[in-house]
Scaffold this motif. Structure first.
Motif, short mmCIF file in Angstrom:
data_model
loop_
_atom_site.label_atom_id
_atom_site.label_comp_id
_atom_site.label_asym_id
_atom_site.label_seq_id
_atom_site.Cartn_x
_atom_site.Cartn_y
_atom_site.Cartn_z
N ALA A 212 0.81 -1.21 0.00
CA ALA A 212 0.00 0.00 0.00
C ALA A 212 0.85 1.27 0.00
CB ALA A 212 -0.94 0.02 1.20
N GLY A 213 2.17 1.11 0.12
CA GLY A 213 3.05 2.27 0.03
C GLY A 213 3.14 3.12 1.28
N ALA A 214 2.67 2.61 2.42
CA ALA A 214 2.76 3.38 3.67
C ALA A 214 4.22 3.52 4.09
CB ALA A 214 1.96 2.67 4.78
N SER A 215 4.55 4.64 4.72
CA SER A 215 5.93 4.89 5.13
C SER A 215 6.20 4.31 6.51
CB SER A 215 6.22 6.39 5.14
OG SER A 215 5.49 7.03 6.17
N GLN A 216 7.47 4.11 6.81
CA GLN A 216 7.86 3.59 8.12
C GLN A 216 7.44 4.51 9.26
OE1 GLN A 216 11.84 1.94 8.55
NE2 GLN A 216 11.98 1.62 6.36
N PRO A 217 7.67 5.85 9.17
CA PRO A 217 7.24 6.74 10.26
C PRO A 217 5.74 6.68 10.52
CG PRO A 217 8.79 7.87 8.83
CD PRO A 217 8.44 6.58 8.15
N GLU A 218 4.95 6.60 9.44
CA GLU A 218 3.49 6.52 9.59
C GLU A 218 3.09 5.26 10.35
OE1 GLU A 218 2.16 8.74 5.41
OE2 GLU A 218 2.23 6.55 5.53
N LEU A 219 3.66 4.14 9.96
CA LEU A 219 3.32 2.87 10.60
C LEU A 219 3.82 2.81 12.04
CD1 LEU A 219 4.11 0.49 7.60
CD2 LEU A 219 1.85 1.00 8.52
N ALA A 220 5.01 3.36 12.27
CA ALA A 220 5.57 3.37 13.64
C ALA A 220 4.67 4.16 14.57
CB ALA A 220 6.97 3.95 13.62
#
Length: 200
Positions: free
Chosen positions: A38-46
Motif C-alpha cells: 500500500a506504500g505506507a511509510s515507516q514513520p506513519e506505521l511506527a
C-alpha cells in the motif's frame, strides 16, 4: 542459574517471542501489507502502532519476528524480499506508462498516487527509475525521450523559487525548526532537509 546451558526449541522460542512482542501477529501482517503493497511509510506505521522507527525498520526487513516474517512471505508467495517493488506490485505495464506520461505532462505526483491508490514514494520512484526500471526504459524508447529531457524529467520538481530557498537557509541558520519551515512553505520536511544540505 538453573536454566544455564539449556537451549529452547523452536516452539518454545516462538512462544517466548510472542509473549514479549510489542505487536500481535495480526498487526505484524497488516504492517507488512501496508508497507510493501500500500506504500505506507515507516514513520506513519511506527506512529500508528506506537513503536519506534528502529523497531519498525527491523520488522519490515525480517530482522525481528522472523517466524512471522517467513510465514507472511509464504502466504504472499514471495521468495525474495520485494524492496524494489515496494508499494507498486499492483501496477501493470500500462499503468506505469500512463503514470510516466502524466508525470511528463507535469501532473502532480500526489494526484497520480491517489488515482492508482499507491504511496507518493512509488510515483517518485517510478519517475527516478528506482521502480519498474525495465518498463521505464521501454517507455523512454517508445516516447523517444532525449537525454536532456530525461535529466530534467528525472529531477524532482520544486515548488520553491531561488529566493524561497535563500530565505529557508536563512531561517535554518536562525535556528528555526525544519518541520515549522516545511509547514510555512507547504512542502515536506525532507525538502527542507535537502535544501539545508545543498541537495536541492
Amino acid at each position: 542459574n538453573s536454566m544455564k546451558g539449556i537451549k529452547h526449541g523452536p516452539m518454545k522460542r516462538q512462544l517466548l517471542s510472542e509473549a514479549h512482542a510489542s505487536v500481535t501477529k495480526e498487526d505484524h501482517f497488516k504492517i507488512m501489507d501496508n508497507y510493501y503493497f500500500a506504500g505506507a511509510s515507516q514513520p506513519e506505521l511506527a506512529k500508528l502502532h506506537n513503536i519506534t522507527r528502529t523497531a519498525m525498520n527491523r520488522m519490515i526487513h525480517g530482522k525481528s519476528y522472523k517466524i512471522w516474517f517467513k510465514e507472511w512471505m509464504e502466504i504472499n508467495n514471495i521468495t525474495q524480499l520485494p524492496t524494489v517493488t515496494r508499494g507498486s506490485t499492483k501496477l501493470t505495464r500500462d499503468d506505469v506508462f500512463d503514470i510516466l506520461d502524466r508525470l511528463l505532462d507535469n501532473q502532480e505526483g500526489k494526484s497520480i498516487a491517489n488515482m492508482y491508490e499507491v504511496g507518493r514514494p512509488v510515483i517518485s520512484g517510478i519517475r527516478k527509475g528506482n521502480f519498474f526500471v525495465k518498463t521505464r526504459e521501454e517507455w523512454i524508447h517508445s516516447r523517444k525521450i532525449k537525454k536532456q529531457e530525461l535529466e530534467k524529467f528525472t529531477q524532482r520538481p520544486s515548488k520553491l523559487s531561488v529566493d524561497d530557498k535563500k530565505r529557508i537557509k536563512k531561517l535554518i541558520k536562525q535556528g528555526s525548526k525544519q518541520r515549522d519551515i516545511a509547514e510555512l512553505y507547504k512542502v515536506s520536511p525532507q525538502t527542507i532537509c535537502d535544501i539545508k544540505h545543498g541537495r536541492l
